[in-house]
Design a protein around this motif. Sequence first.
Motif, PDB file in Angstrom:
ATOM      1  N   HIS A 162      15.743   0.929   0.426  1.00  0.00           N
ATOM      2  CA  HIS A 162      16.369   2.850   0.849  1.00  0.00           C
ATOM      3  C   HIS A 162      15.122   2.746  -0.044  1.00  0.00           C
ATOM      4  CE1 HIS A 162      21.147   1.604   0.539  1.00  0.00           C
ATOM      5  NE2 HIS A 162      20.580   0.769  -0.008  1.00  0.00           N
ATOM      6  N   HIS A 163      14.258   3.977   0.061  1.00  0.00           N
ATOM      7  CA  HIS A 163      14.075   4.751  -0.382  1.00  0.00           C
ATOM      8  C   HIS A 163      14.291   6.085  -0.464  1.00  0.00           C
ATOM      9  CE1 HIS A 163       9.893   5.626  -0.691  1.00  0.00           C
ATOM     10  NE2 HIS A 163       9.512   6.326   0.346  1.00  0.00           N
ATOM     11  N   PRO A 164      14.679   6.267  -1.564  1.00  0.00           N
ATOM     12  CA  PRO A 164      15.889   7.816  -1.896  1.00  0.00           C
ATOM     13  C   PRO A 164      15.128   8.293  -2.423  1.00  0.00           C
ATOM     14  CG  PRO A 164      15.981   5.751  -3.973  1.00  0.00           C
ATOM     15  CD  PRO A 164      15.486   4.620  -2.536  1.00  0.00           C
ATOM     16  N   CYS A 165      13.942   8.330  -3.097  1.00  0.00           N
ATOM     17  CA  CYS A 165      13.168   9.471  -3.554  1.00  0.00           C
ATOM     18  C   CYS A 165      12.478  10.539  -1.617  1.00  0.00           C
ATOM     19  CB  CYS A 165      11.383   9.130  -3.886  1.00  0.00           C
ATOM     20  SG  CYS A 165      11.642   8.255  -6.031  1.00  0.00           S
ATOM     21  N   GLN A 166      12.325   9.440  -1.261  1.00  0.00           N
ATOM     22  CA  GLN A 166      12.154   9.685   0.819  1.00  0.00           C
ATOM     23  C   GLN A 166      12.941  10.779   1.311  1.00  0.00           C
ATOM     24  OE1 GLN A 166       8.654  10.280   2.358  1.00  0.00           O
ATOM     25  NE2 GLN A 166       9.834  11.709   3.197  1.00  0.00           N
ATOM     26  N   SER A 167      14.092   9.870   0.595  1.00  0.00           N
ATOM     27  CA  SER A 167      15.388  10.966   0.888  1.00  0.00           C
ATOM     28  C   SER A 167      15.779  12.379   1.074  1.00  0.00           C
ATOM     29  CB  SER A 167      16.626   9.819   1.610  1.00  0.00           C
ATOM     30  OG  SER A 167      16.988   9.354   0.153  1.00  0.00           O
ATOM     31  N   VAL A 207       9.639   0.651  -8.586  1.00  0.00           N
ATOM     32  CA  VAL A 207       8.915  -0.751  -8.033  1.00  0.00           C
ATOM     33  C   VAL A 207       9.475  -0.093  -7.170  1.00  0.00           C
ATOM     34  CG1 VAL A 207       9.505  -2.914  -7.530  1.00  0.00           C
ATOM     35  CG2 VAL A 207      10.163  -2.097  -9.711  1.00  0.00           C
ATOM     36  N   ARG A 208       7.336  -0.136  -5.920  1.00  0.00           N
ATOM     37  CA  ARG A 208       7.344  -0.539  -4.396  1.00  0.00           C
ATOM     38  C   ARG A 208       7.178  -1.698  -3.932  1.00  0.00           C
ATOM     39  NH1 ARG A 208       5.422   2.326   0.503  1.00  0.00           N
ATOM     40  NH2 ARG A 208       5.728   3.891  -0.802  1.00  0.00           N
ATOM     41  N   THR A 209       8.377  -2.180  -3.303  1.00  0.00           N
ATOM     42  CA  THR A 209       8.221  -3.349  -2.819  1.00  0.00           C
ATOM     43  C   THR A 209       9.174  -3.537  -1.091  1.00  0.00           C
ATOM     44  OG1 THR A 209       9.226  -5.876  -2.851  1.00  0.00           O
ATOM     45  CG2 THR A 209      10.360  -4.209  -4.304  1.00  0.00           C
ATOM     46  N   CYS A 260       8.174  11.127   7.887  1.00  0.00           N
ATOM     47  CA  CYS A 260       8.011  10.095   6.282  1.00  0.00           C
ATOM     48  C   CYS A 260       6.674  10.155   6.237  1.00  0.00           C
ATOM     49  CB  CYS A 260       8.821   9.126   5.521  1.00  0.00           C
ATOM     50  SG  CYS A 260       8.091   7.779   6.607  1.00  0.00           S
ATOM     51  N   LEU A 261       5.926   9.743   6.947  1.00  0.00           N
ATOM     52  CA  LEU A 261       5.086   9.594   7.036  1.00  0.00           C
ATOM     53  C   LEU A 261       4.007   7.637   6.061  1.00  0.00           C
ATOM     54  CD1 LEU A 261       2.623  12.876   6.329  1.00  0.00           C
ATOM     55  CD2 LEU A 261       2.923  12.028   8.301  1.00  0.00           C
ATOM     56  N   PRO A 262       3.373   7.387   6.767  1.00  0.00           N
ATOM     57  CA  PRO A 262       1.726   7.207   8.022  1.00  0.00           C
ATOM     58  C   PRO A 262       2.658   7.128   9.051  1.00  0.00           C
ATOM     59  CG  PRO A 262       2.439   5.574   6.963  1.00  0.00           C
ATOM     60  CD  PRO A 262       2.619   5.801   6.352  1.00  0.00           C
ATOM     61  N   PRO A 322       1.428  -1.283   0.491  1.00  0.00           N
ATOM     62  CA  PRO A 322       0.041  -0.122  -0.021  1.00  0.00           C
ATOM     63  C   PRO A 322       1.050   1.160  -0.085  1.00  0.00           C
ATOM     64  CG  PRO A 322      -0.834  -1.654   2.022  1.00  0.00           C
ATOM     65  CD  PRO A 322       1.031  -2.052   1.352  1.00  0.00           C
ATOM     66  N   SER A 323       0.590   2.591  -0.493  1.00  0.00           N
ATOM     67  CA  SER A 323       1.286   3.607  -0.425  1.00  0.00           C
ATOM     68  C   SER A 323      -0.509   4.699  -0.636  1.00  0.00           C
ATOM     69  CB  SER A 323       1.479   3.320  -1.409  1.00  0.00           C
ATOM     70  OG  SER A 323       2.692   4.819  -1.907  1.00  0.00           O
ATOM     71  N   LEU A 324       0.453   5.911  -0.213  1.00  0.00           N
ATOM     72  CA  LEU A 324      -0.366   7.279  -0.500  1.00  0.00           C
ATOM     73  C   LEU A 324       0.460   7.903  -0.757  1.00  0.00           C
ATOM     74  CD1 LEU A 324      -2.492   9.148  -0.739  1.00  0.00           C
ATOM     75  CD2 LEU A 324      -2.101   9.507   1.803  1.00  0.00           C
ATOM     76  N   ARG A 325       1.720   8.785   0.207  1.00  0.00           N
ATOM     77  CA  ARG A 325       2.499   9.388  -0.730  1.00  0.00           C
ATOM     78  C   ARG A 325       2.734   9.148  -1.770  1.00  0.00           C
ATOM     79  NH1 ARG A 325       1.135  10.192   4.220  1.00  0.00           N
ATOM     80  NH2 ARG A 325       1.463   7.973   4.028  1.00  0.00           N
ATOM     81  N   THR A 326       3.332   8.079  -2.569  1.00  0.00           N
ATOM     82  CA  THR A 326       5.009   7.340  -3.518  1.00  0.00           C
ATOM     83  C   THR A 326       3.589   7.419  -4.693  1.00  0.00           C
ATOM     84  OG1 THR A 326       5.909   6.285  -1.903  1.00  0.00           O
ATOM     85  CG2 THR A 326       6.258   6.014  -3.533  1.00  0.00           C
ATOM     86  N   ARG A 327       2.448   6.350  -4.654  1.00  0.00           N
ATOM     87  CA  ARG A 327       1.757   6.586  -5.813  1.00  0.00           C
ATOM     88  C   ARG A 327       1.479   7.792  -6.340  1.00  0.00           C
ATOM     89  NH1 ARG A 327      -2.851   1.683  -6.078  1.00  0.00           N
ATOM     90  NH2 ARG A 327      -3.490   2.201  -7.469  1.00  0.00           N
TER      91      ARG A 327
END
Length: 336
Positions: free
Chosen positions: A150-155, A113-115, A294-296, A50-55
């Motif tokens: 890793h979550h580079p888009c967030q960082s 890809v979100r995994t 980062c939320l949630p 699931p995702s809110l922000r990334t999606r």
Amino acid sequence: MRTDLHFLSTIGMSREQIEGLLESALWFKTGDDRSKPLAGKSVALVFFNPSLRTRASMQVAIYELGGNPVVLEPGGTSWTLEHRAGAVMDSDKTEHVAEFVRVLERYCVAIGVRTFAALKDWKEERTDPVLNAFARYASVPIINLESAMHHPCQSLADMLTIREKLGSGRKRVVLTWAWHPKALPMAVPNSFALAAAQMGHELVIAHPPAYDLDEELMETSLQLAAAAGGSVEITDDIDAAFSGAEVIYAKSWGSKQFYGNTEQDLATRARYRSKWIVDEEKMAQTKGAIFMHCLPVRRNVIVTDGVIDSAASVVIDEAENRLLVQKAILNLVLGT
Ligand code: CP
């Protein structure tokens, strides 16, 4: 696999490249860009979780750059996916990543890809097997939308937020573990630590004993910090960490020591519930720090209402910056 093709983490990016991406994100934030670098192109977004922000932010970013997002959810709106090379697929998996990726790239110019981590086997998951299977078979760029490690888009959105709120240059940035009723993946703290080190910040990582981040990642962060004129300190004293902080970044994560053994992790962390929360008393010890997450986020578990609803909280601006940074990444990876 061509690693230069893909955007899997910030490791390997120079400080100048990160600064360039942040500049590009700020340009997109002005609203003056009319370039539409994705006109006529489609980008696949594959969500195992699931995702809110990334999606939402990726869909909007692709649309606003003139492109078409194609969202797929393996096991939901597309077939269940096997990623292991040589697997005998006689169980619950219908399609292999080998075909999934090579079919998708006939339609799309990149695949996000979100995994998440499965939180079962640390030794295996720290190698990001699912994300790397995508990268192995792809001849179009793979963009990491959060993997086990890793979550580079967030960082990068986090680094942009610190720069916007506090200006350029070295800041005392505290990444603090917080109590949570579940063991969570380490991608966000890993990527935040790396990026803060790459930006030359004075990074303090506060966590209770048994909640150390990955050793190799910490070693990399130390080297990157030294090269950028920053520092990394690790402490289990949350009060000392907050003293003089300019940024408080809260996040919970699971213990490597109890990986795959949720009950033992939860029993261990129970004693930290009342202490390891971001509250008004601790924020008062900082140097007027901003509060980031980062939320949630679970209110009154990770952070009190009093802090997240205060003027110090920048969590909504931080989430907005996901959109801008991802436009910059898409433009970097796909722009001509
Ligand atoms: N921060 C973040 O990645 O949020 P989502 O899980 O909602 O995408």
